[in-house]
Design a protein around this motif. Structure first.
Motif, PDB file in Angstrom:
ATOM      1  N   LEU A 173       9.876 -65.452  52.487  1.00  0.00           N
ATOM      2  CA  LEU A 173      10.424 -67.404  52.780  1.00  0.00           C
ATOM      3  C   LEU A 173      11.275 -67.717  51.860  1.00  0.00           C
ATOM      4  O   LEU A 173      11.249 -67.756  50.791  1.00  0.00           O
ATOM      5  CB  LEU A 173       9.042 -68.145  52.279  1.00  0.00           C
ATOM      6  CG  LEU A 173       7.405 -67.785  52.749  1.00  0.00           C
ATOM      7  CD1 LEU A 173       6.366 -69.143  52.231  1.00  0.00           C
ATOM      8  CD2 LEU A 173       7.446 -68.198  54.221  1.00  0.00           C
ATOM      9  N   LYS A 174      11.621 -68.399  52.451  1.00  0.00           N
ATOM     10  CA  LYS A 174      13.665 -69.138  52.055  1.00  0.00           C
ATOM     11  C   LYS A 174      12.963 -70.826  51.804  1.00  0.00           C
ATOM     12  O   LYS A 174      13.401 -71.315  53.084  1.00  0.00           O
ATOM     13  CB  LYS A 174      14.407 -68.903  52.729  1.00  0.00           C
ATOM     14  CG  LYS A 174      15.830 -68.984  52.121  1.00  0.00           C
ATOM     15  CD  LYS A 174      16.120 -71.231  51.640  1.00  0.00           C
ATOM     16  CE  LYS A 174      16.018 -71.241  52.960  1.00  0.00           C
ATOM     17  NZ  LYS A 174      17.201 -72.781  53.136  1.00  0.00           N
ATOM     18  N   MET A 175      13.118 -71.348  50.606  1.00  0.00           N
ATOM     19  CA  MET A 175      12.054 -72.729  50.883  1.00  0.00           C
ATOM     20  C   MET A 175      13.566 -73.536  50.045  1.00  0.00           C
ATOM     21  O   MET A 175      13.684 -73.093  49.271  1.00  0.00           O
ATOM     22  CB  MET A 175      11.175 -72.770  49.964  1.00  0.00           C
ATOM     23  CG  MET A 175      10.111 -71.829  51.052  1.00  0.00           C
ATOM     24  SD  MET A 175       8.672 -72.355  50.864  1.00  0.00           S
ATOM     25  CE  MET A 175       7.613 -73.724  51.897  1.00  0.00           C
ATOM     26  N   PRO A 176      13.848 -74.780  50.848  1.00  0.00           N
ATOM     27  CA  PRO A 176      14.454 -75.588  50.196  1.00  0.00           C
ATOM     28  C   PRO A 176      14.676 -76.337  48.514  1.00  0.00           C
ATOM     29  O   PRO A 176      13.664 -76.735  48.345  1.00  0.00           O
ATOM     30  CB  PRO A 176      15.257 -76.685  50.859  1.00  0.00           C
ATOM     31  CG  PRO A 176      13.064 -76.780  52.168  1.00  0.00           C
ATOM     32  CD  PRO A 176      12.630 -75.769  51.566  1.00  0.00           C
ATOM     33  N   GLY A 177      15.353 -77.014  48.189  1.00  0.00           N
ATOM     34  CA  GLY A 177      15.296 -77.039  47.007  1.00  0.00           C
ATOM     35  C   GLY A 177      15.335 -78.460  46.253  1.00  0.00           C
ATOM     36  O   GLY A 177      14.235 -79.041  46.108  1.00  0.00           O
ATOM     37  N   GLN A 178      15.096 -79.390  47.816  1.00  0.00           N
ATOM     38  CA  GLN A 178      14.866 -80.487  48.159  1.00  0.00           C
ATOM     39  C   GLN A 178      13.534 -80.592  47.406  1.00  0.00           C
ATOM     40  O   GLN A 178      12.430 -82.353  47.104  1.00  0.00           O
ATOM     41  CB  GLN A 178      15.222 -81.513  49.436  1.00  0.00           C
ATOM     42  CG  GLN A 178      16.949 -82.056  49.485  1.00  0.00           C
ATOM     43  CD  GLN A 178      16.675 -80.153  50.336  1.00  0.00           C
ATOM     44  OE1 GLN A 178      16.964 -79.361  50.497  1.00  0.00           O
ATOM     45  NE2 GLN A 178      17.890 -81.110  51.395  1.00  0.00           N
ATOM     46  N   THR A 179      12.571 -79.483  48.143  1.00  0.00           N
ATOM     47  CA  THR A 179      11.310 -79.636  48.065  1.00  0.00           C
ATOM     48  C   THR A 179      10.907 -78.415  46.945  1.00  0.00           C
ATOM     49  O   THR A 179       9.797 -77.969  47.466  1.00  0.00           O
ATOM     50  CB  THR A 179      10.265 -79.811  49.455  1.00  0.00           C
ATOM     51  OG1 THR A 179      10.330 -79.151  50.400  1.00  0.00           O
ATOM     52  CG2 THR A 179      10.701 -80.638  50.363  1.00  0.00           C
ATOM     53  N   ALA A 180      11.590 -78.012  46.344  1.00  0.00           N
ATOM     54  CA  ALA A 180      11.064 -77.318  44.933  1.00  0.00           C
ATOM     55  C   ALA A 180       9.459 -76.983  44.650  1.00  0.00           C
ATOM     56  O   ALA A 180       9.045 -75.936  44.632  1.00  0.00           O
ATOM     57  CB  ALA A 180      11.719 -77.456  43.924  1.00  0.00           C
ATOM     58  N   LEU A 181       9.346 -78.065  44.054  1.00  0.00           N
ATOM     59  CA  LEU A 181       7.814 -78.093  43.211  1.00  0.00           C
ATOM     60  C   LEU A 181       6.815 -78.335  44.640  1.00  0.00           C
ATOM     61  O   LEU A 181       5.841 -77.775  44.148  1.00  0.00           O
ATOM     62  CB  LEU A 181       7.266 -79.566  42.620  1.00  0.00           C
ATOM     63  CG  LEU A 181       8.250 -80.068  41.560  1.00  0.00           C
ATOM     64  CD1 LEU A 181       8.355 -81.498  40.795  1.00  0.00           C
ATOM     65  CD2 LEU A 181       9.062 -78.764  40.668  1.00  0.00           C
ATOM     66  N   SER A 182       6.397 -78.854  45.412  1.00  0.00           N
ATOM     67  CA  SER A 182       5.640 -78.690  46.693  1.00  0.00           C
ATOM     68  C   SER A 182       6.060 -76.739  47.313  1.00  0.00           C
ATOM     69  O   SER A 182       4.702 -76.616  47.647  1.00  0.00           O
ATOM     70  CB  SER A 182       6.327 -79.435  47.932  1.00  0.00           C
ATOM     71  OG  SER A 182       6.264 -80.671  47.353  1.00  0.00           O
ATOM     72  N   ASN A 183       6.797 -76.507  47.857  1.00  0.00           N
ATOM     73  CA  ASN A 183       7.211 -74.924  48.058  1.00  0.00           C
ATOM     74  C   ASN A 183       6.469 -74.399  46.959  1.00  0.00           C
ATOM     75  O   ASN A 183       5.816 -73.394  47.027  1.00  0.00           O
ATOM     76  CB  ASN A 183       8.661 -74.878  47.377  1.00  0.00           C
ATOM     77  CG  ASN A 183      10.044 -75.620  48.460  1.00  0.00           C
ATOM     78  OD1 ASN A 183       8.915 -75.607  49.176  1.00  0.00           O
ATOM     79  ND2 ASN A 183      10.693 -75.513  48.374  1.00  0.00           N
ATOM     80  N   THR A 184       6.656 -74.800  45.404  1.00  0.00           N
ATOM     81  CA  THR A 184       5.528 -73.772  44.215  1.00  0.00           C
ATOM     82  C   THR A 184       4.772 -74.099  44.518  1.00  0.00           C
ATOM     83  O   THR A 184       3.198 -73.300  44.267  1.00  0.00           O
ATOM     84  CB  THR A 184       6.435 -74.368  42.830  1.00  0.00           C
ATOM     85  OG1 THR A 184       7.761 -74.479  43.100  1.00  0.00           O
ATOM     86  CG2 THR A 184       5.416 -73.336  41.947  1.00  0.00           C
ATOM     87  N   LEU A 185       3.814 -75.040  44.859  1.00  0.00           N
ATOM     88  CA  LEU A 185       2.520 -75.250  44.913  1.00  0.00           C
ATOM     89  C   LEU A 185       1.915 -74.763  45.927  1.00  0.00           C
ATOM     90  O   LEU A 185       0.828 -74.146  45.958  1.00  0.00           O
ATOM     91  CB  LEU A 185       2.159 -77.034  45.207  1.00  0.00           C
ATOM     92  CG  LEU A 185       0.645 -77.091  45.382  1.00  0.00           C
ATOM     93  CD1 LEU A 185      -0.070 -76.574  44.119  1.00  0.00           C
ATOM     94  CD2 LEU A 185       0.811 -78.532  45.261  1.00  0.00           C
ATOM     95  N   ILE A 186       2.867 -74.628  47.586  1.00  0.00           N
ATOM     96  CA  ILE A 186       2.463 -73.525  48.033  1.00  0.00           C
ATOM     97  C   ILE A 186       2.183 -72.545  47.982  1.00  0.00           C
ATOM     98  O   ILE A 186       1.124 -71.767  48.512  1.00  0.00           O
ATOM     99  CB  ILE A 186       3.527 -74.492  49.966  1.00  0.00           C
ATOM    100  CG1 ILE A 186       3.223 -75.713  50.099  1.00  0.00           C
ATOM    101  CG2 ILE A 186       2.422 -72.815  50.512  1.00  0.00           C
ATOM    102  CD1 ILE A 186       4.705 -76.010  50.755  1.00  0.00           C
TER     103      ILE A 186
END
Length: 485
Positions: A173-186
């Motif tokens: 998964l390449k996930m964006p920095g604008q939602t970094a905390l959401s990415n990590t929770l996911i």
């Protein structure tokens, strides 16, 4: 359970079952307040290469790709843990993304049925066989293609992750920095499923360097990307040397086509929501409204009043009708597009624009805008604004409405408003769009495909086609002969 250790407000990468804290340290911002709410590390080529290696090794050296029972168990448990933490995830998305909490809950609610439908495909996706002559057989089998690269967008980080796992691929998964905390929770939620083997899902928080590495890497045969049409085109060029498979969910300019027999009082609340949901930062945002001349005055008046009364504010305040945009730079970008349209002749019905005074000026807020234009070639009609800006045009005939609807390079979705069932089908069959709603907007089901015509994408999400981006088909011929007499 594998958790992002140390602190809940510092986001890391996840590679081969481990949290990796490498790369440039950056801050993540609450767009409703402008406040720093956490930090993250932005990965690049090195981190992405490590993630790809982990995914490749797992694909080659475990039975993930062939063990349907394991994949089904993992996905069904994954749906359950997402459901258990749905409210937590929605709150994080609303805080970090700026969309209203109710809209974040709407996004999070898509995850569980998406996973459960994908799980159902594990046992129902199979090949076929035929005896095409006496003792001569063809066997068609479907196999996971290998490592899948998935690039998720900041506007919907939770909804587009799972299909590759059902197919038997391992995933980066390449996930964006604008939602970094959401990415990590996911990722933390995904990693909490103990049966999930290490290396099946890897996650890098990154931008262009990370994405280019993923797309160009020879060990990643398929890419699923959600984002702008311009970026999708560039990625296809970058992947051309490796003949990559691409699944692309790209831009849109969804028109509402409103005929004179429409129940306007039922229609306009939906039109309003189609503009304000996710603050217009949605590929299916209703960014155009095509109105029959006989009802144009009524629609102008009533819609203008509705948009002028939209209450814009903090995503966590349930009294608000629309949240923030993702950041101030996008507020400035959208306002520049609006002002350019006005300078070129667009008529202002509702100016909207940035909030520059008071406490809300600290956030990335943009009030809804309604412009009327005569020319379908105007930039405000042709270009995806990705903000709460609605362009109104007036038509006289069904043919003219269809020509207006089809006048852009996009073809993701459209809405047809009429009480005449025959007219709705006449129009729908000629509108160039992957999804068309009658008297509604944004109704999606995992059992049915979603995707775009023209420059709105390649391939389909959801439905019976959902695994096609991640599957290779192999034809095996066996000529055993027949028993002699």
């Amino acid at each position: 359970m594998t958790t992002n250790s140390d602190t809940n407000n510092h986001a890391k990468h996840y590679i081969n079952g481990e949290w990796i804290d490498s790369g440039e340290k950056k801050e993540t911002i609450n767009p409703s307040t402008g406040e720093v709410i956490g930090t993250y590390v932005e990965g690049g080529k090195s981190e992405m290469q490590d993630a790809i290696k982990a995914a490749k090794d797992t694909f080659k050296n475990t039975d993930w790709k062939t063990n349907r029972e394991l994949r089904y168990k993992v996905l069904t448990k994954l749906a359950d843990v997402f459901e258990a933490r749905q409210d937590e995830l929605a709150t994080m998305i609303a805080t970090e993304n700026g969309k209203l909490l109710g809209e974040a809950q709407f996004e999070a609610s898509f995850v569980m049925p998406n996973i459960r439908f994908a799980a159902s495909k594990i046992y129902t996706e199979f090949g076929r066989t035929a005896e095409w002559s006496a003792g001569k057989y063809s066997i068609l089998i479907k196999e996971a293609v290998g490592v899948a690269g998935i690039s998720t967008p900041w506007n919907s980080p939770a909804a587009l992750l799972i299909r590759s796992l059902a197919a038997g691929c391992t995933t980066v998964l390449k996930m964006p920095g604008q939602t970094a905390l959401s990415n990590t929770l996911i990722m933390e939620i995904i990693a909490s499923v103990e049966e999930l083997p290490k290396g099946v899902v890897n996650m890098i928080i990154g931008e262009r360097d990370a994405l280019e590495t993923l797309v160009e890497h020879p060990d990643v045969p398929t890419i699923s990307f959600t984002g702008s049409t311009s970026t999708g085109r560039a990625l296809m060029k970058e992947g051309a040397d490796e003949l990559k498979l691409f699944g692309l969910e790209l831009g849109g300019k969804t028109p509402h086509i409103i005929f004179p027999d429409t129940d306007i009082d039922a229609c306009l609340p939906v039109v309003e929501k189609s503009l304000t949901v996710f603050t217009g930062q949605f590929c299916m945002t209703g960014s155009r409204i095509l109105v029959h001349k006989d009802i144009a005055d009524e629609v102008r008046d009533k819609l203008s009043k509705r948009l002028e009364n939209v209450k814009v504010g903090n995503a966590l305040d349930s009294n608000n009708d629309m949240g923030a945009m993702i950041d101030q730079s996008n507020v400035e970008r959208v306002d520049k597009m609006v002002q350019d349209a006005i300078n070129k002749g667009a008529k202002v019905l509702v100016r909207g624009g940035p909030i520059n005074e008071g406490e809300q000026s600290k956030g990335a807020f943009y009030q809804p805008t309604l412009l009327e234009v005569d020319d379908s070639q105007a930039d405000i009609v042709q270009q995806e604004v990705f903000g709460p800006v609605l362009a109104l045009q007036v038509f006289e005939t069904e043919r003219e409405a269809i020509e207006m609807a089809n006048a852009t390079e996009y073809g993701l979705s459209a809405c047809v408003w009429t009480q005449d069932l025959d007219r709705s089908f006449r129009v729908a069959r000629e509108v160039e769009a992957g999804t068309i709603w009658f008297n509604d907007w944004a109704v999606m089901r995992d059992e049915f495909e979603e995707g775009g015509y023209k420059q709105s994408g390649v391939g389909r999400l959801r439905g019976q086609s959902t695994l096609e981006d991640f599957i290779e088909v192999k034809h095996i011929v066996l000529q055993s002969g027949v028993v002699g007499k």
